[in-house]
Design a protein around this motif. Structure first.
Motif, PDB file in Angstrom:
ATOM      1  N   CYS A 132      39.750  41.204  37.242  1.00  0.00           N
ATOM      2  CA  CYS A 132      38.634  41.184  36.310  1.00  0.00           C
ATOM      3  C   CYS A 132      38.196  42.622  36.026  1.00  0.00           C
ATOM      4  N   CYS A 181      40.966  36.137  39.395  1.00  0.00           N
ATOM      5  CA  CYS A 181      41.098  37.544  39.750  1.00  0.00           C
ATOM      6  C   CYS A 181      41.701  37.676  41.140  1.00  0.00           C
ATOM      7  N   GLY A 192      41.473  40.255  42.928  1.00  0.00           N
ATOM      8  CA  GLY A 192      40.565  41.041  43.761  1.00  0.00           C
ATOM      9  C   GLY A 192      39.416  40.233  44.329  1.00  0.00           C
ATOM     10  N   CYS A 193      38.719  39.484  43.486  1.00  0.00           N
ATOM     11  CA  CYS A 193      37.516  38.793  43.949  1.00  0.00           C
ATOM     12  C   CYS A 193      37.586  37.284  43.779  1.00  0.00           C
ATOM     13  N   CYS A 219      36.909  44.557  39.169  1.00  0.00           N
ATOM     14  CA  CYS A 219      37.940  44.918  40.137  1.00  0.00           C
ATOM     15  C   CYS A 219      38.914  45.921  39.534  1.00  0.00           C
TER      16      CYS A 219
HETATM   17 ZN   LIG Z   1      37.537  40.611  40.374  1.00  0.00          ZN
END
Ligand SMILES: [Zn+2]
Length: 65
Positions: free
Chosen positions: A45, A16, A18-19, A48
């Motif tokens: 994901c 991901c 984002g994370c 996110c």
């Molecule tokens: Zn994520």
């Protein structure tokens, strides 16, 4: 008949954007969202994606998140 396809590409782990959570499916789970920025594919994901769906839909660069 899918064996040829799966063997053609390298097993690259997708995570991901984002994370950093790793995707356990290839290319990514269906619940994930893909976004293309500057010709590069990015994946988010479900968590996110939900948080950043507006930014994704607005085609904003993720670098400012
Ligand atoms: Zn994520």
């Amino acid at each position: 008949m899918d064996d040829e396809k799966s063997n053609a590409g390298e097993a690259r782990e997708t995570s991901c954007t984002g994370c950093g959570k790793a995707a356990r499916e290839v290319p990514v789970p269906v619940s994930w969202v893909s976004s293309h920025e500057k010709g590069e594919a990015r994946y988010f994901c479900e968590n996110c994606a939900r948080e950043n769906i507006r930014a994704i839909e607005g085609r904003l660069d993720s670098s400012w998140w």
